[in-house]
Enzyme design. Structure first.
Site, PDB file in Angstrom:
ATOM      1  N   ARG A  45      -6.253 -59.204  64.695  1.00  0.00           N
ATOM      2  CA  ARG A  45      -5.185 -58.585  63.899  1.00  0.00           C
ATOM      3  C   ARG A  45      -4.541 -57.518  64.768  1.00  0.00           C
ATOM      4  NH1 ARG A  45      -6.961 -54.229  64.965  1.00  0.00           N
ATOM      5  NH2 ARG A  45      -5.436 -53.332  63.548  1.00  0.00           N
ATOM      6  N   ASP A 233       4.110 -52.727  62.933  1.00  0.00           N
ATOM      7  CA  ASP A 233       4.094 -54.198  62.841  1.00  0.00           C
ATOM      8  C   ASP A 233       5.481 -54.780  63.030  1.00  0.00           C
ATOM      9  OD1 ASP A 233       1.602 -53.238  61.258  1.00  0.00           O
ATOM     10  OD2 ASP A 233       1.265 -55.297  61.949  1.00  0.00           O
TER      11      ASP A 233
HETATM   12  O1  MRU Z   1      -3.279 -55.866  59.001  1.00  0.00           O
HETATM   13  P1  MRU Z   1      -3.439 -55.463  60.445  1.00  0.00           P
HETATM   14  O2  MRU Z   1      -4.797 -54.945  60.776  1.00  0.00           O
HETATM   15  O3  MRU Z   1      -2.988 -56.568  61.377  1.00  0.00           O
HETATM   16  O4  MRU Z   1      -2.416 -54.259  60.621  1.00  0.00           O
HETATM   17  C1  MRU Z   1      -2.333 -53.642  61.864  1.00  0.00           C
HETATM   18  C2  MRU Z   1      -1.436 -52.471  61.887  1.00  0.00           C
HETATM   19  O5  MRU Z   1      -0.839 -52.110  60.903  1.00  0.00           O
HETATM   20  C3  MRU Z   1      -1.243 -51.806  63.223  1.00  0.00           C
HETATM   21  O6  MRU Z   1      -0.999 -50.441  63.060  1.00  0.00           O
HETATM   22  C4  MRU Z   1      -0.040 -52.439  63.941  1.00  0.00           C
HETATM   23  O7  MRU Z   1      -0.161 -53.837  63.993  1.00  0.00           O
HETATM   24  C5  MRU Z   1       0.119 -51.927  65.322  1.00  0.00           C
HETATM   25  S1  MRU Z   1      -1.135 -52.507  66.395  1.00  0.00           S
HETATM   26  C6  MRU Z   1      -0.829 -51.967  67.977  1.00  0.00           C
END
Ligand code: MRU
Length: 349
Positions: A45, A233
């Site tokens: 993730r 994201d």
């Molecule tokens: O649901 P996730 O764990 O994939 O969410 C990840 C995040 O929100 C991070 O802060 C984002 O992807 C940046 S990672 C460098």
């Protein structure tokens, strides 16, 4: 360095992030369906790591084809298998677009396409680490000696091919001898802060205090936090930021307390085709992430539950967006487009 994801002769190897911090188990994936499921179920993730996994999954899908017949429709199916896994992270779609350009440039023979896609996916892995180091170098200048930095979710080595974006900024500041301390929000409901960020910090002896999400205001009010650095994201063209649920609340608190709120992300997370945060799709996840913990029910099973995985922080709350090409400041429509121009001049595109 933490090995998040790797291309090997046996397949794509990923550390299973669902099992951290108690178990360090590496899974090997040999099909695009396997990689898609790993992304969907959060084995891997974090937007940049999802981008690299996407590229490797697509390369695996084509590598497994035995005939070049119907290559175009097979390619569409392979892309679709990953496209539907997680809607918010821009890097997933960016990686599909980049691999699609390589697919189209090498449609001579199946063997050629296979080689080109595998090479591209491996290149994207190496590039991501390099980009994070550049983000770190730009971002660390914003942190002063001895400051305490709050972060939310995990934007570390585990969320990228290595080094991290927000945690990359912190690592670079530590490497510059700045004596940085970290406060990590635990990040309900998936606990990326508790399970992943604090695991990364403890491994590297970077002083880290784990807090629950609802403690951030208390520590800001008592003067303990000097800066906030988070990942993203997807970043809209106007600088609105989609990041892990709870980020918006942290940004509002930071504004109230006069604490700078920075976002660290590669240009591949910026989506100039999405004008504002209102157009960013927000993933809704399984309610069991909220109603259960370690198999134990936490709520009556008839209660209504909502589980949006991300929220949008409006650009007015963002002090700067730290990218590999430098730090963008408001107004973001101009500064983000400007950084894109610099990057494309550099790469000659
Ligand atoms: O649901 P996730 O764990 O994939 O969410 C990840 C995040 O929100 C991070 O802060 C984002 O992807 C940046 S990672 C460098």
């Amino acid at each position: 360095m933490i090995r998040t994801i790797e291309w090997t002769d046996e397949g794509v190897v990923m550390i299973d992030q669902r099992l951290l911090p108690t178990q360090e188990i590496y899974n090997t994936y040999t099909t695009v369906e396997g990689v898609a499921e790993a992304i969907r179920s959060m084995v891997i993730r974090g937007a940049p790591a999802i981008g690299v996994a996407t590229a490797m999954g697509l390369a695996l899908g084509v590598k497994n084809l035995t005939s070049g017949e119907d290559l175009e429709s097979e390619w569409q199916k392979i892309c679709e298998t990953i496209r539907v896994t997680r809607p918010t992270a821009r890097n997933l779609f960016w990686a599909i677009e980049r691999m699609d350009r390589v697919f189209r440039a090498h449609s001579g023979s199946l063997a050629q396409v296979q080689d080109a896609l595998v090479r591209e996916a491996q290149e994207m892995h190496g590039e991501d680490i390099e980009i994070n180091r550049r983000i770190g170098r730009h971002g660390q200048r914003l942190l002063s000696q001895g400051s305490t930095v709050l972060t939310h979710c995990n934007a570390g080595a585990l969320a990228t091919a290595g080094y991290g974006t927000a945690l990359g900024v912190i690592r670079a500041a530590v490497e510059a001898g700045k004596g940085i301390q970290v406060f990590a929000d635990e990040t309900r409901p998936f606990l990326q802060g508790a399970r992943l960020t604090s695991w990364e910090m403890v491994r590297e002896n970077i002083p880290c205090t784990l807090i629950t999400d609802n403690m951030a205001g208390y520590f800001m009010q008592s003067g303990r936090i000097q800066a906030v650095v988070v990942g993203a994201d997807r970043i809209a063209a106007n600088g609105d930021i989609a990041n892990k649920i709870g980020t918006y609340g942290v940004a509002v608190l930071a504004k109230e307390h006069g604490i700078p709120f920075y976002v660290a992300a590669p240009l591949s997370t910026i989506d100039l085709g999405t004008p504002t945060g209102a157009q960013i799709p927000i993933e809704q996840r399984d309610i069991a992430e909220i109603t259960q913990m370690a198999g134990q029910d936490l709520a009556p099973d008839t209660v209504q539950v909502a589980n949006p995985a991300f929220d949008v922080t409006p650009n007015r709350l963002v002090a700067g967006i730290i990218t590999e090409e430098g730090v963008a400041r408001a107004p973001y429509v101009e500064s983000l487009a400007g950084l894109y121009r610099i990057a494309s001049e550099r790469s000659g595109n």
